[in-house]
Motif scaffolding. Structure first.
Motif, PDB file in Angstrom:
ATOM      1  N   LYS A  79       9.295   1.106   9.130  1.00 48.72           N
ATOM      2  CA  LYS A  79       7.924   1.402   8.699  1.00 48.72           C
ATOM      3  C   LYS A  79       7.079   0.130   8.709  1.00 48.72           C
ATOM      4  O   LYS A  79       7.611  -0.987   8.693  1.00 48.72           O
ATOM      5  CB  LYS A  79       7.921   1.992   7.285  1.00 48.72           C
ATOM      6  CG  LYS A  79       8.843   3.182   7.057  1.00 48.72           C
ATOM      7  CD  LYS A  79       8.418   4.401   7.821  1.00 48.72           C
ATOM      8  CE  LYS A  79       9.182   5.655   7.402  1.00 48.72           C
ATOM      9  NZ  LYS A  79      10.633   5.594   7.678  1.00 48.72           N
ATOM     10  N   ALA A  80       5.764   0.314   8.713  1.00 53.16           N
ATOM     11  CA  ALA A  80       4.836  -0.807   8.588  1.00 53.16           C
ATOM     12  C   ALA A  80       3.770  -0.448   7.559  1.00 53.16           C
ATOM     13  O   ALA A  80       3.306   0.699   7.512  1.00 53.16           O
ATOM     14  CB  ALA A  80       4.195  -1.131   9.934  1.00 53.16           C
ATOM     15  N   TYR A  81       3.414  -1.411   6.729  1.00 47.08           N
ATOM     16  CA  TYR A  81       2.443  -1.196   5.654  1.00 47.08           C
ATOM     17  C   TYR A  81       1.472  -2.363   5.568  1.00 47.08           C
ATOM     18  O   TYR A  81       1.795  -3.493   5.951  1.00 47.08           O
ATOM     19  CB  TYR A  81       3.156  -1.095   4.287  1.00 47.08           C
ATOM     20  CG  TYR A  81       4.138   0.027   4.153  1.00 47.08           C
ATOM     21  CD1 TYR A  81       3.737   1.283   3.683  1.00 47.08           C
ATOM     22  CD2 TYR A  81       5.486  -0.154   4.463  1.00 47.08           C
ATOM     23  CE1 TYR A  81       4.659   2.317   3.537  1.00 47.08           C
ATOM     24  CE2 TYR A  81       6.401   0.877   4.319  1.00 47.08           C
ATOM     25  CZ  TYR A  81       5.983   2.105   3.856  1.00 47.08           C
ATOM     26  OH  TYR A  81       6.887   3.122   3.716  1.00 47.08           O
ATOM     27  N   VAL A  82       0.306  -2.076   5.025  1.00 49.91           N
ATOM     28  CA  VAL A  82      -0.597  -3.120   4.552  1.00 49.91           C
ATOM     29  C   VAL A  82      -0.677  -2.944   3.045  1.00 49.91           C
ATOM     30  O   VAL A  82      -1.052  -1.869   2.556  1.00 49.91           O
ATOM     31  CB  VAL A  82      -1.995  -3.022   5.202  1.00 49.91           C
ATOM     32  CG1 VAL A  82      -2.956  -4.001   4.536  1.00 49.91           C
ATOM     33  CG2 VAL A  82      -1.906  -3.310   6.699  1.00 49.91           C
ATOM     34  N   ALA A  83      -0.279  -3.980   2.309  1.00 46.73           N
ATOM     35  CA  ALA A  83      -0.201  -3.905   0.854  1.00 46.73           C
ATOM     36  C   ALA A  83      -1.097  -4.950   0.217  1.00 46.73           C
ATOM     37  O   ALA A  83      -1.159  -6.090   0.685  1.00 46.73           O
ATOM     38  CB  ALA A  83       1.242  -4.122   0.400  1.00 46.73           C
ATOM     39  N   THR A  84      -1.779  -4.554  -0.846  1.00 45.67           N
ATOM     40  CA  THR A  84      -2.596  -5.490  -1.618  1.00 45.67           C
ATOM     41  C   THR A  84      -1.935  -5.724  -2.969  1.00 45.67           C
ATOM     42  O   THR A  84      -1.611  -4.767  -3.680  1.00 45.67           O
ATOM     43  CB  THR A  84      -4.029  -4.969  -1.813  1.00 45.67           C
ATOM     44  OG1 THR A  84      -4.628  -4.787  -0.520  1.00 45.67           O
ATOM     45  CG2 THR A  84      -4.870  -5.960  -2.606  1.00 45.67           C
ATOM     46  N   LEU A  85      -1.726  -6.984  -3.293  1.00 44.96           N
ATOM     47  CA  LEU A  85      -1.091  -7.376  -4.544  1.00 44.96           C
ATOM     48  C   LEU A  85      -2.127  -7.986  -5.474  1.00 44.96           C
ATOM     49  O   LEU A  85      -2.943  -8.806  -5.040  1.00 44.96           O
ATOM     50  CB  LEU A  85       0.011  -8.415  -4.310  1.00 44.96           C
ATOM     51  CG  LEU A  85       1.357  -7.979  -3.721  1.00 44.96           C
ATOM     52  CD1 LEU A  85       1.199  -7.319  -2.357  1.00 44.96           C
ATOM     53  CD2 LEU A  85       2.295  -9.166  -3.637  1.00 44.96           C
ATOM     54  N   LEU A 202       1.479  -4.045  -7.353  1.00 41.01           N
ATOM     55  CA  LEU A 202       0.891  -3.452  -6.146  1.00 41.01           C
ATOM     56  C   LEU A 202      -0.384  -2.713  -6.528  1.00 41.01           C
ATOM     57  O   LEU A 202      -0.342  -1.760  -7.299  1.00 41.01           O
ATOM     58  CB  LEU A 202       1.904  -2.491  -5.518  1.00 41.01           C
ATOM     59  CG  LEU A 202       1.541  -1.847  -4.187  1.00 41.01           C
ATOM     60  CD1 LEU A 202       1.486  -2.896  -3.084  1.00 41.01           C
ATOM     61  CD2 LEU A 202       2.569  -0.767  -3.831  1.00 41.01           C
ATOM     62  N   SER A 203      -1.516  -3.141  -5.976  1.00 42.67           N
ATOM     63  CA  SER A 203      -2.790  -2.499  -6.328  1.00 42.67           C
ATOM     64  C   SER A 203      -3.276  -1.520  -5.264  1.00 42.67           C
ATOM     65  O   SER A 203      -4.102  -0.653  -5.548  1.00 42.67           O
ATOM     66  CB  SER A 203      -3.868  -3.557  -6.596  1.00 42.67           C
ATOM     67  OG  SER A 203      -4.080  -4.364  -5.448  1.00 42.67           O
ATOM     68  N   ALA A 204      -2.775  -1.649  -4.029  1.00 45.13           N
ATOM     69  CA  ALA A 204      -3.152  -0.707  -2.964  1.00 45.13           C
ATOM     70  C   ALA A 204      -2.088  -0.755  -1.877  1.00 45.13           C
ATOM     71  O   ALA A 204      -1.491  -1.805  -1.630  1.00 45.13           O
ATOM     72  CB  ALA A 204      -4.520  -1.051  -2.378  1.00 45.13           C
TER      73      ALA A 204
END
Length: 313
Positions: A79-85, A202-204
């Motif tokens: 899988k691939a994700y874009v995560a905002t911390l 994790l915010s988004a």
């Protein structure tokens, strides 16, 4: 005088076969998104290929009819994700839904962030979070967590193929993650925050790819609802789009018929754990298989009716 209520029109379901790439919206569960798409397409049989939390958006491949036989392939895919911390703040759930546990000062540099991300790249162990759908004695862990009960969890081996820094300013860090199945991005966020010494949650989260399919080819529920039924059906990709990374093999008529009956066939091909198998008629998908010592061993097979339906689409 008795009021007569208008009868609700019954939706007539139909057999559809294919994969719809949905861009799941924020706030909707994966199953709710599936049911809405299934209703819009009037599909008989459907399933999704891996849960996205309501607070996550992005790629949710939906399988219809014959494609449901290959949903596990998408579940097992990288899988691939874009995560905002959010740096400097930990929560009870590891994401923005939980209560704040601790707030700390953020004093980091890009070099420190890169070093922290590098530490969690490669083969690592993760302890699944309590706020997850993982089952314990038939009940999801988040059910125990909401009762204040903590269950002992064993660490699991996962692989982080890469972490790239997309954006960073003050206490907001956005990263692009490529990982194996079963990776908990909220756990990764907490681990990076712990390594930086300031904590994080994790915010988004947005899923951008799963195996061979990409969110850039996905459609939103709103856009799907605005289409005609014919336009919606035209969006369905063939079931083998989930198997696009596998080698393929084609069989002649007689072998194709016997393969569909679950019989092994002799083939002149190298051993392979996964192959997609086609028949002679218009390169029709027959199913999945493996090859060992020159033998084609059937895996998940389509029915003759499903093959015929895909050929007529």
């Amino acid at each position: 005088m008795t009021e007569t209520r208008p009868q609700r029109q019954r939706v007539v379901r139909r057999a559809l076969h294919g994969v719809l790439l949905l861009d799941k919206p924020l706030g909707l569960s994966s199953n709710d998104a599936l049911q809405k798409a299934k209703w819009l397409l009037r599909a008989e049989k459907a399933g999704h290929t891996g849960t996205l939390d309501p607070l996550a958006t992005g790629l949710l491949p939906l399988c219809f009819g014959a494609a449901t036989k290959f949903s596990q392939v998408s579940l097992d895919a990288d899988k691939a994700y874009v995560a905002t911390l959010k740096l400097g703040q930990t929560t009870t759930t590891g994401d923005a839904e939980g209560e704040v546990l601790e707030t700390r000062e953020v004093a980091v540099t890009r070099e420190l962030i890169a070093a922290a991300c590098a530490k969690f790249t490669g083969a690592i162990s993760q302890v699944p979070p309590m706020y997850s759908a993982l089952k314990h004695e038939g009940k999801a862990l988040y059910d125990y967590a909401r009762q204040g009960i903590t269950i002992e969890r064993e660490a699991r081996a996962v692989t982080i193929h890469g972490i790239d820094i997309v954006d960073w300013h003050a206490d907001a860090l956005t990263i692009a993650v490529r990982c194996s199945k079963g990776t908990y991005i909220r756990t990764l966020a907490e681990d990076i925050g712990r390594e930086l010494g300031c904590g994080a949650h994790l915010s988004a989260l947005r899923r951008t790819a799963s195996g061979a399919v990409d969110v850039r080819d996905a459609i939103s529920l709103d856009a799907l609802a605005a289409m005609t039924e014919a336009e919606r059906e035209a969006l369905l990709r063939p079931p083998d789009c989930l198997l696009a990374d596998w080698p393929s093999i084609s069989l002649a008529d007689e072998d194709a018929s016997r393969f569909l009956n679950g019989l092994r066939r002799r083939v002149a091909a190298a051993d392979a754990p996964h192959v997609r198998v086609y028949g002679p008629a218009a390169h029709a998908l027959l199913g999945s298989a493996s090859i060992a010592a020159g033998e084609l061993i059937p895996g998940r097979l389509l029915s003759p009716q499903e093959v015929s339906s895909l050929l007529s689409t």
